[in-house]
Scaffold this motif. Structure first.
Motif, PDB file in Angstrom:
ATOM      1  N   LEU A   1       0.823  -1.198   0.000  1.00  0.00           N
ATOM      2  CA  LEU A   1       0.000   0.000   0.000  1.00  0.00           C
ATOM      3  C   LEU A   1       0.867   1.262   0.000  1.00  0.00           C
ATOM      4  O   LEU A   1       0.598   2.218  -0.740  1.00  0.00           O
ATOM      5  N   ILE A   2       1.912   1.262   0.802  1.00  0.00           N
ATOM      6  CA  ILE A   2       2.817   2.414   0.837  1.00  0.00           C
ATOM      7  C   ILE A   2       3.497   2.592  -0.517  1.00  0.00           C
ATOM      8  O   ILE A   2       3.673   3.712  -1.002  1.00  0.00           O
ATOM      9  N   ALA A   3       3.855   1.469  -1.150  1.00  0.00           N
ATOM     10  CA  ALA A   3       4.463   1.546  -2.483  1.00  0.00           C
ATOM     11  C   ALA A   3       3.484   2.131  -3.494  1.00  0.00           C
ATOM     12  O   ALA A   3       3.872   2.920  -4.369  1.00  0.00           O
ATOM     13  N   LEU A   4       2.213   1.776  -3.369  1.00  0.00           N
ATOM     14  CA  LEU A   4       1.210   2.324  -4.288  1.00  0.00           C
ATOM     15  C   LEU A   4       1.001   3.814  -4.027  1.00  0.00           C
ATOM     16  O   LEU A   4       0.813   4.595  -4.963  1.00  0.00           O
ATOM     17  N   LEU A   5       1.047   4.208  -2.763  1.00  0.00           N
ATOM     18  CA  LEU A   5       1.009   5.632  -2.429  1.00  0.00           C
ATOM     19  C   LEU A   5       2.176   6.369  -3.100  1.00  0.00           C
ATOM     20  O   LEU A   5       2.002   7.439  -3.686  1.00  0.00           O
ATOM     21  N   ARG A   6       3.358   5.794  -3.008  1.00  0.00           N
ATOM     22  CA  ARG A   6       4.537   6.391  -3.646  1.00  0.00           C
ATOM     23  C   ARG A   6       4.326   6.542  -5.148  1.00  0.00           C
ATOM     24  O   ARG A   6       4.641   7.577  -5.738  1.00  0.00           O
ATOM     25  N   LEU A   7       3.779   5.504  -5.740  1.00  0.00           N
ATOM     26  CA  LEU A   7       3.594   5.493  -7.192  1.00  0.00           C
ATOM     27  C   LEU A   7       2.661   6.620  -7.639  1.00  0.00           C
ATOM     28  O   LEU A   7       2.880   7.246  -8.685  1.00  0.00           O
ATOM     29  N   THR A   8       1.615   6.886  -6.852  1.00  0.00           N
ATOM     30  CA  THR A   8       0.686   7.959  -7.219  1.00  0.00           C
ATOM     31  C   THR A   8       1.312   9.331  -7.071  1.00  0.00           C
ATOM     32  O   THR A   8       0.775  10.318  -7.572  1.00  0.00           O
ATOM     33  N   ARG A   9       2.453   9.400  -6.395  1.00  0.00           N
ATOM     34  CA  ARG A   9       3.125  10.674  -6.158  1.00  0.00           C
ATOM     35  C   ARG A   9       4.249  10.942  -7.155  1.00  0.00           C
ATOM     36  O   ARG A   9       4.798  12.049  -7.194  1.00  0.00           O
ATOM     37  N   VAL A  10       4.618   9.949  -7.934  1.00  0.00           N
ATOM     38  CA  VAL A  10       5.755  10.084  -8.852  1.00  0.00           C
ATOM     39  C   VAL A  10       5.383  10.973 -10.035  1.00  0.00           C
ATOM     40  O   VAL A  10       4.423  10.675 -10.759  1.00  0.00           O
ATOM     41  N   PRO A  11       6.106  12.070 -10.281  1.00  0.00           N
ATOM     42  CA  PRO A  11       5.824  12.942 -11.432  1.00  0.00           C
ATOM     43  C   PRO A  11       5.921  12.158 -12.745  1.00  0.00           C
ATOM     44  O   PRO A  11       6.836  11.361 -12.945  1.00  0.00           O
ATOM     45  N   GLY A  12       4.976  12.390 -13.614  1.00  0.00           N
ATOM     46  CA  GLY A  12       4.992  11.742 -14.917  1.00  0.00           C
ATOM     47  C   GLY A  12       4.377  10.353 -14.943  1.00  0.00           C
ATOM     48  O   GLY A  12       4.320   9.718 -15.998  1.00  0.00           O
ATOM     49  N   VAL A  13       3.891   9.868 -13.788  1.00  0.00           N
ATOM     50  CA  VAL A  13       3.255   8.548 -13.728  1.00  0.00           C
ATOM     51  C   VAL A  13       1.788   8.738 -13.355  1.00  0.00           C
ATOM     52  O   VAL A  13       1.458   8.950 -12.187  1.00  0.00           O
ATOM     53  N   GLY A  14       0.914   8.716 -14.369  1.00  0.00           N
ATOM     54  CA  GLY A  14      -0.519   8.831 -14.136  1.00  0.00           C
ATOM     55  C   GLY A  14      -1.157   7.463 -13.975  1.00  0.00           C
ATOM     56  O   GLY A  14      -0.462   6.440 -13.957  1.00  0.00           O
ATOM     57  N   PRO A  15      -2.470   7.410 -13.872  1.00  0.00           N
ATOM     58  CA  PRO A  15      -3.168   6.133 -13.665  1.00  0.00           C
ATOM     59  C   PRO A  15      -2.892   5.089 -14.739  1.00  0.00           C
ATOM     60  O   PRO A  15      -2.708   3.912 -14.427  1.00  0.00           O
ATOM     61  N   VAL A  16      -2.872   5.515 -16.001  1.00  0.00           N
ATOM     62  CA  VAL A  16      -2.658   4.552 -17.089  1.00  0.00           C
ATOM     63  C   VAL A  16      -1.258   3.953 -17.006  1.00  0.00           C
ATOM     64  O   VAL A  16      -1.076   2.735 -17.070  1.00  0.00           O
ATOM     65  N   THR A  17      -0.248   4.818 -16.840  1.00  0.00           N
ATOM     66  CA  THR A  17       1.132   4.335 -16.727  1.00  0.00           C
ATOM     67  C   THR A  17       1.317   3.482 -15.480  1.00  0.00           C
ATOM     68  O   THR A  17       2.007   2.457 -15.518  1.00  0.00           O
ATOM     69  N   ALA A  18       0.696   3.900 -14.388  1.00  0.00           N
ATOM     70  CA  ALA A  18       0.824   3.147 -13.138  1.00  0.00           C
ATOM     71  C   ALA A  18       0.308   1.720 -13.303  1.00  0.00           C
ATOM     72  O   ALA A  18       0.937   0.764 -12.843  1.00  0.00           O
ATOM     73  N   ARG A  19      -0.811   1.569 -13.963  1.00  0.00           N
ATOM     74  CA  ARG A  19      -1.357   0.223 -14.184  1.00  0.00           C
ATOM     75  C   ARG A  19      -0.399  -0.627 -15.025  1.00  0.00           C
ATOM     76  O   ARG A  19      -0.201  -1.813 -14.751  1.00  0.00           O
ATOM     77  N   LYS A  20       0.156  -0.001 -16.044  1.00  0.00           N
ATOM     78  CA  LYS A  20       1.083  -0.738 -16.913  1.00  0.00           C
ATOM     79  C   LYS A  20       2.315  -1.188 -16.131  1.00  0.00           C
ATOM     80  O   LYS A  20       2.801  -2.311 -16.305  1.00  0.00           O
ATOM     81  N   LEU A  21       2.805  -0.312 -15.263  1.00  0.00           N
ATOM     82  CA  LEU A  21       3.984  -0.656 -14.466  1.00  0.00           C
ATOM     83  C   LEU A  21       3.676  -1.782 -13.494  1.00  0.00           C
ATOM     84  O   LEU A  21       4.468  -2.723 -13.344  1.00  0.00           O
ATOM     85  N   VAL A  22       2.543  -1.706 -12.826  1.00  0.00           N
ATOM     86  CA  VAL A  22       2.161  -2.755 -11.876  1.00  0.00           C
ATOM     87  C   VAL A  22       2.007  -4.090 -12.595  1.00  0.00           C
ATOM     88  O   VAL A  22       2.460  -5.131 -12.110  1.00  0.00           O
ATOM     89  N   ALA A  23       1.379  -4.061 -13.772  1.00  0.00           N
ATOM     90  CA  ALA A  23       1.202  -5.298 -14.547  1.00  0.00           C
ATOM     91  C   ALA A  23       2.547  -5.861 -14.995  1.00  0.00           C
ATOM     92  O   ALA A  23       2.774  -7.070 -14.971  1.00  0.00           O
ATOM     93  N   HIS A  24       3.466  -4.972 -15.394  1.00  0.00           N
ATOM     94  CA  HIS A  24       4.768  -5.414 -15.906  1.00  0.00           C
ATOM     95  C   HIS A  24       5.640  -6.016 -14.803  1.00  0.00           C
ATOM     96  O   HIS A  24       6.260  -7.058 -14.991  1.00  0.00           O
ATOM     97  N   PHE A  25       5.667  -5.342 -13.637  1.00  0.00           N
ATOM     98  CA  PHE A  25       6.562  -5.778 -12.569  1.00  0.00           C
ATOM     99  C   PHE A  25       5.900  -6.711 -11.563  1.00  0.00           C
ATOM    100  O   PHE A  25       6.579  -7.271 -10.699  1.00  0.00           O
ATOM    101  N   GLY A  26       4.576  -6.862 -11.651  1.00  0.00           N
ATOM    102  CA  GLY A  26       3.892  -7.790 -10.764  1.00  0.00           C
ATOM    103  C   GLY A  26       3.489  -7.217  -9.423  1.00  0.00           C
ATOM    104  O   GLY A  26       3.102  -7.947  -8.519  1.00  0.00           O
ATOM    105  N   GLY A  27       3.574  -5.912  -9.250  1.00  0.00           N
ATOM    106  CA  GLY A  27       3.186  -5.281  -8.001  1.00  0.00           C
ATOM    107  C   GLY A  27       3.834  -3.923  -7.861  1.00  0.00           C
ATOM    108  O   GLY A  27       4.807  -3.601  -8.559  1.00  0.00           O
TER     109      GLY A  27
END
Length: 371
Positions: free
Chosen positions: A6-32
């Motif tokens: 959950l904390i990692a997902l919080l971090r991900l939503t805060r990363v500049p240049g990473v919106g919802p679409v990119t975030a989903r792709k990253l999670v799918a690619h890396f497995g979490g």
């Protein structure tokens, strides 16, 4: 979901240049979510799919500190965090490509498997709009929908207060963090809404009600519900943005018609003219269009029927079996469960519809057609 994930997902939503679409792709690619930061920190070649600038941002220690601090505030305020893969994340919203990867929720209602209807409109509500809104909700109250809106002045607040008075649950989608209410005069309703529904936001605690946040908020109002109703609107405004978003998500959109020349009916009349919205005369029209059945019930259940499976291809049989076992399903869910491309599933469903085996429902859902 573990605390570290959950904390990692919080971090991900805060990363500049990473919106919802990119975030989903990253999670799918890396497995979490945590795996993304593990790979970014290790400098592994597996992280090569991430742009260098984004990779640098992922490794920023300040973002981790902010996420840990935010997590502490979330725990103290008893806020629920819903990741898009969670079972209690709203199903219809999950199927929107740009849906938030993380939602923050305070309330009493269960968001899974519910029937949501969004009601939006002008802040400058007329007596006609107020009366229609209340009568409409009285008419559909027996179906027990959850009413969704934005807690703004005018139609939004009228719909949510009418829902509360009728004993319906209501969700207020906010364009800021859950540690405040905007507009401030509506803060007095927050406790009642939490007790008979909930407050929902994608924004971190401490986020101010900036104008662009409400544009982002509108996509949640549109995506959360199987139908969006525009009661009154001028020729510009947030309610028309919400209606356009709902139309783009292939959801049902309804607009209350007004007299030609009425300023606060121009938007509704234009939606109808452009065929982006169905004309809404009252609750009976709405219930029929949505294929709602008995009070408090779901969609009309299909009776047991004999289906000659041998006349269908293997792929069609997989779809039939899934719908017969699980009931109504979203197009995307059918695609995932049957391991078929969305375009292929759409073509197969059309064939099955022409054969009288399945029927389409609002919000890109399908089910076995009643015998």
């Amino acid at each position: 979901m573990s605390e570290s994930e959950l904390i990692a997902l919080l971090r991900l939503t805060r990363v500049p240049g990473v919106g919802p679409v990119t975030a989903r792709k990253l999670v799918a690619h890396f497995g979490g979510a945590q795996a993304i930061f593990d790979e970014a920190g290790s400098g592994s070649p597996k992280a090569g799919g991430i742009r260098k600038e984004a990779l640098k941002n992922l490794s920023n220690p300040q973002i981790l500190r902010e996420a840990l601090e935010q997590w502490g505030h979330i725990q103290k305020q008893g806020i629920r965090c819903l990741a898009y893969w969670d079972g209690d994340y709203p199903e219809a919203l999950r199927h929107c490509e740009d849906a938030p990867v993380l939602l923050f929720f305070q309330g009493s209602v269960c968001l899974a498997g519910r029937r949501f209807v969004s009601i939006v409109g002008t802040r400058n509500m007329t007596p006609y709009g107020r009366e229609f809104c209340r009568q409409f909700l009285e008419g559909i109250a027996r179906y027990r929908p959850v009413i969704v809106s934005g807690l703004a002045y005018g139609i939004d607040l009228c719909a949510q207060l009418a829902a509360l008075d009728l004993g319906l649950e209501t969700i207020a989608c906010l364009g800021h963090g859950l540690d405040r209410i905007y507009p401030e005069p509506h803060a007095k309703y927050a406790s009642r809404i939490r007790g008979q529904g909930g407050l929902l936001s994608e924004f971190w605690l401490g986020t101010k009600p900036e104008p662009m946040n409400f544009v982002r908020r509108n996509r949640i109002i549109a995506g959360l519900s199987e139908a969006t109703v525009v009661v009154e609107s001028a020729d510009r405004g947030g309610s028309l943005v919400t209606a356009d978003l709902a139309f783009g998500y292939n959801r049902e959109v309804f607009a209350v018609p007004g007299r030609v020349g009425d300023y606060f009916s121009r938007g509704c009349n234009e939606l109808i003219r452009q065929q982006k919205a169905q004309v809404l005369h009252g609750p009976e029209d709405f219930a029929v269009a949505m294929n709602w059945s008995a009070p408090g019930g779901g969609l009309k259940p299909a009776r047991e029927r004999e289906i000659p499976m041998e006349k269908f291809t293997e792929e069609q049989q997989r779809i039939i079996t899934l719908l017969a076992r699980e009931g109504e399903q979203f197009l995307d869910t059918i695609s995932q469960e049957c391991r078929l491309a969305v375009g292929e599933v759409a073509a197969l469903l059309l064939h099955l519809e022409l054969e009288g085996i399945v029927e389409p429902l609002p919000a890109k859902k399908f089910r076995i057609k009643p015998a």
